[in-house]
Scaffold this motif. Structure first.
Motif, PDB file in Angstrom:
ATOM      1  N   THR A 127       0.837  -1.200   0.000  1.00 58.45           N
ATOM      2  CA  THR A 127       0.000   0.000   0.000  1.00 58.45           C
ATOM      3  C   THR A 127       0.874   1.253   0.000  1.00 58.45           C
ATOM      4  O   THR A 127       1.898   1.302   0.698  1.00 58.45           O
TER       5      THR A 127
ATOM      6  N   CYS B 101       1.191   3.878   1.557  1.00 61.48           N
ATOM      7  CA  CYS B 101       0.992   4.638   2.788  1.00 61.48           C
ATOM      8  C   CYS B 101       2.163   5.593   2.999  1.00 61.48           C
ATOM      9  O   CYS B 101       3.191   5.502   2.324  1.00 61.48           O
TER      10      CYS B 101
ATOM     11  N   ARG C 247       1.629 -14.917  10.129  1.00 60.88           N
ATOM     12  CA  ARG C 247       0.459 -14.294  10.736  1.00 60.88           C
ATOM     13  C   ARG C 247      -0.541 -15.378  11.102  1.00 60.88           C
ATOM     14  O   ARG C 247      -0.836 -16.256  10.287  1.00 60.88           O
TER      15      ARG C 247
ATOM     16  N   HIS D 125      -3.444  -7.861   4.158  1.00 59.70           N
ATOM     17  CA  HIS D 125      -2.056  -7.505   3.874  1.00 59.70           C
ATOM     18  C   HIS D 125      -1.193  -8.756   3.702  1.00 59.70           C
ATOM     19  O   HIS D 125      -0.386  -8.849   2.766  1.00 59.70           O
TER      20      HIS D 125
ATOM     21  N   ARG E 202       1.165  -9.672  -0.017  1.00 63.00           N
ATOM     22  CA  ARG E 202       2.560  -9.222  -0.011  1.00 63.00           C
ATOM     23  C   ARG E 202       3.331  -9.667  -1.251  1.00 63.00           C
ATOM     24  O   ARG E 202       4.334  -9.057  -1.621  1.00 63.00           O
TER      25      ARG E 202
ATOM     26  N   ASP F 126       8.152  -4.097   3.557  1.00 64.91           N
ATOM     27  CA  ASP F 126       6.929  -4.617   4.179  1.00 64.91           C
ATOM     28  C   ASP F 126       6.561  -3.738   5.367  1.00 64.91           C
ATOM     29  O   ASP F 126       7.166  -3.841   6.422  1.00 64.91           O
TER      30      ASP F 126
ATOM     31  N   ASP G  61       4.426  -3.108   8.342  1.00 62.80           N
ATOM     32  CA  ASP G  61       3.622  -4.009   9.171  1.00 62.80           C
ATOM     33  C   ASP G  61       2.154  -3.592   9.204  1.00 62.80           C
ATOM     34  O   ASP G  61       1.828  -2.403   9.372  1.00 62.80           O
ATOM     35  N   ASN G  62       1.288  -4.559   9.013  1.00 66.71           N
ATOM     36  CA  ASN G  62      -0.156  -4.326   9.054  1.00 66.71           C
ATOM     37  C   ASN G  62      -0.832  -5.621   9.490  1.00 66.71           C
ATOM     38  O   ASN G  62      -0.807  -6.604   8.749  1.00 66.71           O
TER      39      ASN G  62
ATOM     40  N   ALA H 225      -3.952  -6.311   9.739  1.00 67.86           N
ATOM     41  CA  ALA H 225      -5.277  -6.533   9.140  1.00 67.86           C
ATOM     42  C   ALA H 225      -5.174  -7.295   7.840  1.00 67.86           C
ATOM     43  O   ALA H 225      -4.142  -7.309   7.179  1.00 67.86           O
TER      44      ALA H 225
END
Length: 253
Positions: free
Chosen positions: A44, A46, A158, A222, A226, A248, A250-251, A253
């Motif tokens: 993303t 961001c 995750r 996420h 990736r 990467d 970190d997320n 969600a």
């Protein structure tokens, strides 16, 4: 070093960007410098990723989730203004591919997820391979839902959320779609899948899984997305000699 427009055209062609009806603009979203040597990829666009791009002196940021989504406010203010200003101030190009990167048959998100987890791809439920978003296949051998969930947790780093459907037992037939595709569970069930893997979960998803009789694994939006963008960046490095770095952010969600 390669011309920006040549690189954009190559990405558009490789991902067949013009063939997808999407919720956003696929391709060049913000124009920066004309020549590209360093390409940073991330899930993303961001602010944290853009800050990394500035530090690394990237010429282009290539992402899965860019800007200008359908029905979002058009005014460039607040968070959006800060992000776009960062790109413009540092002459960084922003290139984004949403559904085209999910669907690509070789380096898309669904293809990469199957490769990482060793699933046998048999095709797409909602279209031709390379065009459809809901993929179907088989595990290498029948296994329990718990074993599959543990494999996903270890591979994606995750812990997934697992909804077990009563009476399904060991599984072999699987369907998947990365990201926010939880509402494809009905199509997955009707196509004969015993388990459906996606990124997100909604309140209704639990009831659908239990009552239809199909396991559901929400492995993270996420976390499941990736890998396509990394494959895209490596392809650009191999084909056009650019420097590539994946970051990467970190997320959970």
């Amino acid at each position: 070093m390669i011309q920006r427009d040549q690189l954009v055209a190559a990405c558009d062609h490789q991902l067949r960007a013009g063939q997808f009806k999407d919720f956003t603009i696929n391709g060049l979203q913000v124009a920066g410098c004309d020549q590209v040597q360093r390409v940073m990829t991330g899930v993303t666009a961001c602010q944290a990723l853009l800050d990394e791009a500035v530090t690394w002196q990237a010429d282009m940021v290539l992402v899965h989730h860019g800007y200008f989504w359908k029905n979002e406010p058009v005014a460039i203010t607040g968070m959006k203004q800060k992000r776009i200003k960062t790109l413009l101030d540092h002459d960084i190009n922003l290139l984004a591919y949403h559904l085209p990167l999910d669907a690509h048959a070789e380096m898309g998100n669904n293809a990469e997820l199957a490769r990482l987890l060793g699933w046998k791809v048999e095709g797409c439920i909602d279209g031709e391979l390379g065009e459809g978003l809901l993929w179907a296949g088989r595990l290498t051998q029948p296994q329990t839902l718990q074993v599959l969930a543990e494999q996903i947790a270890q591979t994606l780093r995750r812990e997934p959320l697992v909804i077990e459907a009563p009476g399904v037992g060991e599984i072999e037939r699987i369907a998947w779609c990365t990201g926010g595709a939880q509402d494809m569970i009905t199509d997955a069930f009707e196509a004969g899948a015993q388990v459906f893997v996606s990124g997100e979960i909604s309140e209704r998803t639990t009831h659908l899984a239990r009552e239809m009789g199909i396991h559901y694994i929400a492995a993270g939006h996420h976390a499941t997305e990736r890998y396509g963008i990394q494959a895209m960046g490596e392809w650009l490095a191999d084909e056009y000699g650019v420097e590539h770095r994946f970051v990467d952010i970190d997320n959970p969600a």
